[in-house]
Design an enzyme around this catalytic site. Structure first.
Site, PDB file in Angstrom:
ATOM      1  N   ASP A 117      16.252   8.834  35.046  1.00 28.20           N
ATOM      2  CA  ASP A 117      16.974   8.714  33.789  1.00 28.20           C
ATOM      3  C   ASP A 117      17.072  10.116  33.160  1.00 28.20           C
ATOM      4  O   ASP A 117      16.334  11.031  33.564  1.00 28.20           O
ATOM      5  CB  ASP A 117      16.129   7.755  32.936  1.00 28.20           C
ATOM      6  CG  ASP A 117      16.528   7.700  31.502  1.00 28.20           C
ATOM      7  OD1 ASP A 117      17.656   7.304  31.245  1.00 28.20           O
ATOM      8  OD2 ASP A 117      15.706   8.054  30.643  1.00 28.20           O
ATOM      9  N   ILE A 118      17.926  10.280  32.170  1.00 32.29           N
ATOM     10  CA  ILE A 118      18.080  11.608  31.560  1.00 32.29           C
ATOM     11  C   ILE A 118      17.386  11.707  30.198  1.00 32.29           C
ATOM     12  O   ILE A 118      16.354  12.366  30.047  1.00 32.29           O
ATOM     13  CB  ILE A 118      19.577  11.990  31.461  1.00 32.29           C
ATOM     14  CG1 ILE A 118      20.174  12.114  32.871  1.00 32.29           C
ATOM     15  CG2 ILE A 118      19.734  13.316  30.709  1.00 32.29           C
ATOM     16  CD1 ILE A 118      21.674  12.435  32.909  1.00 32.29           C
ATOM     17  N   ASP A 119      17.956  11.036  29.180  1.00 35.72           N
ATOM     18  CA  ASP A 119      17.416  11.197  27.814  1.00 35.72           C
ATOM     19  C   ASP A 119      16.025  10.561  27.692  1.00 35.72           C
ATOM     20  O   ASP A 119      15.843   9.384  27.976  1.00 35.72           O
ATOM     21  CB  ASP A 119      18.361  10.543  26.796  1.00 35.72           C
ATOM     22  CG  ASP A 119      19.695  11.269  26.715  1.00 35.72           C
ATOM     23  OD1 ASP A 119      20.615  10.900  27.484  1.00 35.72           O
ATOM     24  OD2 ASP A 119      19.797  12.219  25.920  1.00 35.72           O
ATOM     25  N   ASP A 159      12.432   5.827  30.578  1.00 39.01           N
ATOM     26  CA  ASP A 159      11.636   5.779  29.342  1.00 39.01           C
ATOM     27  C   ASP A 159      12.003   4.645  28.398  1.00 39.01           C
ATOM     28  O   ASP A 159      11.357   4.493  27.361  1.00 39.01           O
ATOM     29  CB  ASP A 159      11.808   7.099  28.568  1.00 39.01           C
ATOM     30  CG  ASP A 159      13.191   7.212  27.950  1.00 39.01           C
ATOM     31  OD1 ASP A 159      14.183   7.076  28.696  1.00 39.01           O
ATOM     32  OD2 ASP A 159      13.275   7.396  26.724  1.00 39.01           O
TER      33      ASP A 159
HETATM   34  O1  LIG Z   1      19.700   6.304  29.991  1.00 37.11           O
HETATM   35  P1  LIG Z   1      19.508   7.610  29.277  1.00 37.11           P
HETATM   36  O2  LIG Z   1      19.879   8.810  30.090  1.00 37.11           O
HETATM   37  O3  LIG Z   1      18.152   7.745  28.683  1.00 37.11           O
HETATM   38  O4  LIG Z   1      20.528   7.547  28.053  1.00 37.11           O
HETATM   39  C1  LIG Z   1      20.270   6.614  26.981  1.00 37.11           C
HETATM   40  C2  LIG Z   1      21.060   7.025  25.776  1.00 37.11           C
HETATM   41  O5  LIG Z   1      20.705   8.389  25.498  1.00 37.11           O
HETATM   42  C3  LIG Z   1      21.349   9.009  24.404  1.00 37.11           C
HETATM   43  O6  LIG Z   1      20.806   8.505  23.198  1.00 37.11           O
HETATM   44  C4  LIG Z   1      19.428   8.774  23.084  1.00 37.11           C
HETATM   45  O7  LIG Z   1      19.203  10.195  23.121  1.00 37.11           O
HETATM   46  C5  LIG Z   1      19.777  10.929  22.012  1.00 37.11           C
HETATM   47  C6  LIG Z   1      19.551  12.409  22.273  1.00 37.11           C
HETATM   48  O8  LIG Z   1      18.208  12.651  22.504  1.00 37.11           O
HETATM   49  C7  LIG Z   1      19.105  10.450  20.724  1.00 37.11           C
HETATM   50  O9  LIG Z   1      19.641  11.149  19.601  1.00 37.11           O
HETATM   51  C8  LIG Z   1      19.317   8.933  20.570  1.00 37.11           C
HETATM   52  O10 LIG Z   1      18.602   8.454  19.439  1.00 37.11           O
HETATM   53  C9  LIG Z   1      18.841   8.194  21.820  1.00 37.11           C
HETATM   54  O11 LIG Z   1      19.160   6.803  21.736  1.00 37.11           O
HETATM   55  C10 LIG Z   1      22.840   8.862  24.477  1.00 37.11           C
HETATM   56  O12 LIG Z   1      23.422   9.337  23.310  1.00 37.11           O
HETATM   57  C11 LIG Z   1      23.276   7.433  24.789  1.00 37.11           C
HETATM   58  O13 LIG Z   1      24.658   7.425  25.055  1.00 37.11           O
HETATM   59  C12 LIG Z   1      22.541   6.953  26.033  1.00 37.11           C
HETATM   60  O14 LIG Z   1      22.921   5.625  26.346  1.00 37.11           O
HETATM   61 MG   LIG Z   2      16.201   7.395  28.654  1.00 34.27          MG
END
Ligand SMILES: O=P(O)(O)OC[C@H]1O[C@H](O[C@H]2O[C@H](CO)[C@@H](O)[C@H](O)[C@H]2O)[C@H](O)[C@@H](O)[C@@H]1O
Ligand SMILES: [Mg+2]
Length: 265
Positions: free
Chosen positions: A38-40, A216
């Site tokens: 995963d990224i974020d 995460d």
């Molecule tokens: O599946 P992921 O790679 O973890 O992506 C999930 C979502 O991540 C992003 O939102 C999340 O991260 C943001 C930056 O750190 C944060 O501001 C936000 O509160 C988090 O929910 C992204 O913007 C989404 O599009 C993704 O689905």
């Molecule tokens: Mg994530």
């Protein structure tokens, strides 16, 4: 660097033991494993807004070196739109699934995107208009998905829930709600992250390998369930939780990047 060592799959006789780690496992037999990340919140620290994330300059090349060590069996599996996520790791282009599994680029370069209907475009525009006066609320247009972020306005969660439920009813049966960290999303219902992992594993570059999935958030539970079922390892960034099906954990994104750097060198 330290990271928690857990019994990753104790019920399976051939499972990696609790004394082993993702580092040891991948170093010892890179030809046997496929890695899905995963990224974020997993590779990158969370930030206040989607565009505020920081990609450490060494990360793309380290991922590329690790991918080479795994003979290409490394994929990113994210809730981000595919194109947005892809450019984060430029100039490299890893196999990637976006929109929680609805979009995918396979190792052969073939791309599968989700359809954006005119009705969905209108719905996104309406959401932006409806929340225009909600300070701190941010609507992220991801093409065939839309995210309502309330990290900067936590009190708005209770109002966003019914708004997004109503929008989902307008979107119709091809979409679903996806909860996440300080975010409520509407995403295509066609595939989740578990489906994306299975689709990658069917590709010759990944086939025959055991999967390690690292994530995460709630959306990552689908890939945790898939790799658990297939005899792989599910790793959560953050503490283990009874609410999660992940069987192992790494304390932070920074710790994961440290593992990647070690494996890359
Ligand atoms: O599946 P992921 O790679 O973890 O992506 C999930 C979502 O991540 C992003 O939102 C999340 O991260 C943001 C930056 O750190 C944060 O501001 C936000 O509160 C988090 O929910 C992204 O913007 C989404 O599009 C993704 O689905
Ligand atoms: Mg994530």
């Amino acid at each position: 660097m330290s990271y928690q060592k857990q019994s990753l799959s104790a019920s399976k006789p051939d499972a990696v033991s609790g004394e082993d780690s993702i580092l040891a496992v991948l170093s010892a037999e890179p030809e046997k494993w496929a890695l899905f990340m995963d990224i974020d919140g997993t590779l990158l620290e969370l930030a206040d807004t989607p565009d505020d994330i920081v990609v450490p300059p060494s990360l793309p090349a380290n991922l590329d070196a690790l991918a080479t060590r795994l003979a290409g069996a490394l994929a990113l599996v994210t809730g981000r739109g595919l194109d947005y996520a892809d450019q984060l790791f430029s100039p490299f282009h890893f196999p990637i699934a976006g929109l929680h599994g609805a979009e995918r680029r396979d190792p052969d370069g073939s791309v599968r995107k989700a359809e954006v209907t005119a009705q969905f475009e209108t719905l996104k525009a309406d959401l932006i208009a409806e929340t225009a006066g909600w300070a701190g609320v941010l609507i992220e247009d991801k093409g065939a998905a839309v995210a309502a972020h309330y990290r900067l306005a936590p009190d708005r969660e209770l109002e966003l829930e019914p708004l997004m439920e109503q929008a989902l009813r307008r979107a119709g049966p091809n979409w679903t709600i996806q909860h996440g960290k300080m975010v409520i999303e509407i995403r295509p219902a066609s595939a989740d992250k578990g489906n994306a992992v299975e689709a990658f594993l069917a590709h010759p570059v990944f086939a025959g390998r055991r999967a390690i999935a690292i994530g995460d958030d709630v959306t990552d539970e689908a890939m945790f369930r898939t790799v658990n079922r297939l005899g792989g390892h599910s790793i959560r960034v953050g503490p283990l939780s009874p609410a999660s099906e992940a069987r192992g954990s790494i304390p932070s994104a920074e710790a994961l990047r440290g593992i990647i750097e070690t494996l890359a060198s």
